[in-house]
Design an enzyme around this catalytic site. Structure first.
Site, short mmCIF file in Angstrom:
data_model
loop_
_atom_site.label_atom_id
_atom_site.label_comp_id
_atom_site.label_asym_id
_atom_site.label_seq_id
_atom_site.Cartn_x
_atom_site.Cartn_y
_atom_site.Cartn_z
CG HIS A 108 -1.87 1.12 1.26
ND1 HIS A 108 -3.01 1.14 0.48
CD2 HIS A 108 -1.85 2.30 1.92
CE1 HIS A 108 -3.65 2.27 0.68
NE2 HIS A 108 -2.97 2.99 1.55
CG ASP A 144 -5.62 -0.58 2.38
OD1 ASP A 144 -5.24 -1.54 1.70
OD2 ASP A 144 -6.15 0.44 1.89
C1 GAR Z 1 1.29 0.64 -6.25
O1 GAR Z 1 1.65 1.95 -5.91
C2 GAR Z 1 0.59 -0.04 -5.08
O2 GAR Z 1 1.12 0.33 -3.86
C3 GAR Z 1 -0.82 0.49 -5.24
O3 GAR Z 1 -1.06 0.44 -6.62
C4 GAR Z 1 0.18 0.63 -7.32
C5 GAR Z 1 0.36 -0.50 -8.29
O4 GAR Z 1 1.49 -0.30 -9.09
N1 GAR Z 1 -1.75 -0.32 -4.54
C6 GAR Z 1 -2.79 0.17 -3.89
O5 GAR Z 1 -3.08 1.36 -3.87
C7 GAR Z 1 -3.64 -0.87 -3.16
N2 GAR Z 1 -4.60 -0.24 -2.32
P1 GAR Z 1 2.12 -1.50 -9.90
O6 GAR Z 1 0.97 -2.13 -10.71
O7 GAR Z 1 3.12 -0.84 -10.80
O8 GAR Z 1 2.74 -2.43 -8.93
#
Ligand code: GAR
Length: 200
Positions: A108, A144
């Protein structure tokens, strides 16, 4: 060797960081399957290019549990030990949590319990915090809320935009997600209440 199952919905940079570290021998595990709920997810294409088993299980138009039963079946078929959510934009139901209790991790982009939910970097900027960061935590029935495995702090700069801040946080995400996966597959942690502690 422990098997990882990766669930993603989009870009997949956290998945890619984990996969590169698995390839480099820095994570003593293998990736059993990569599953996206969206066919167009870039992470799915990356996984296929890397020669990994990568499938789409569409969530659209399905009841939540029906979708999750398909997820559970695919993860079980590949004998997955640890499920890593990597930008998987679906809240899991108690059914899924029960099936993989204590074996689901999420990343997160904030220092939980601050700023759960979505548009997290904007929430941090709007609130005016001077530090934010990222959290790897176990997934429980809440959003979360599960026990925290690793966190990293990132300063908020005066001229930050949500995008600039997100990019700096993402670098730390890639680092601590690997750290957290290693702690678990190497069986180095124990959980006491909400606290994730190193085994002595
Ligand atoms: C990341 O920043 C992750 O922390 C966030 O989505 C992005 C995915 O990036 N997740 C959340 O916000 C979950 N609540 P990625 O597809 O490049 O790993």
């Amino acid at each position: 060797m422990k098997k990882l199952g990766i669930l993603l919905s989009g870009r997949g940079s956290n998945f890619e960081a984990i996969a590169r570290n698995v390839q480099a021998g820095k994570i003593p595990a293998e990736i059993g399957v990569v599953i996206s709920n969206k066919e167009e997810a870039a992470g799915l294409a990356t996984a296929r290019q890397m020669g990994l088993k990568a499938i789409c299980i569409p969530s659209k138009g399905k009841e939540r549990e029906a979708f999750e039963r398909e997820l559970v079946a695919a993860l079980r078929e590949r004998e997955v030990d640890l499920v890593c959510l990597a930008g998987f934009m679906r809240v899991l139901t108690p059914y899924f949590i029960r099936e993989f209790r204590g074996r689901i991790l999420n990343i997160h982009p904030a220092l939980l319990p601050s700023f759960p939910g979505v548009e997290v970097q904007k929430q941090a900027l709007d609130y005016g915090v001077k530090w934010t960061g990222c959290t790897v935590h176990f997934v429980d029935e809440g959003v979360d809320t599960g026990p925290i495995v690793c966190q990293a702090a990132v300063p908020v700069l005066d001229d930050d935009t949500p995008e600039a801040l997100a990019a700096r946080i993402l670098k730390e995400e890639h680092r601590i997600y690997t750290e957290a996966v290693c702690l678990i597959v190497e069986d180095k942690i124990r959980i006491e209440g909400r606290r994730v502690l190193l085994k002595k």
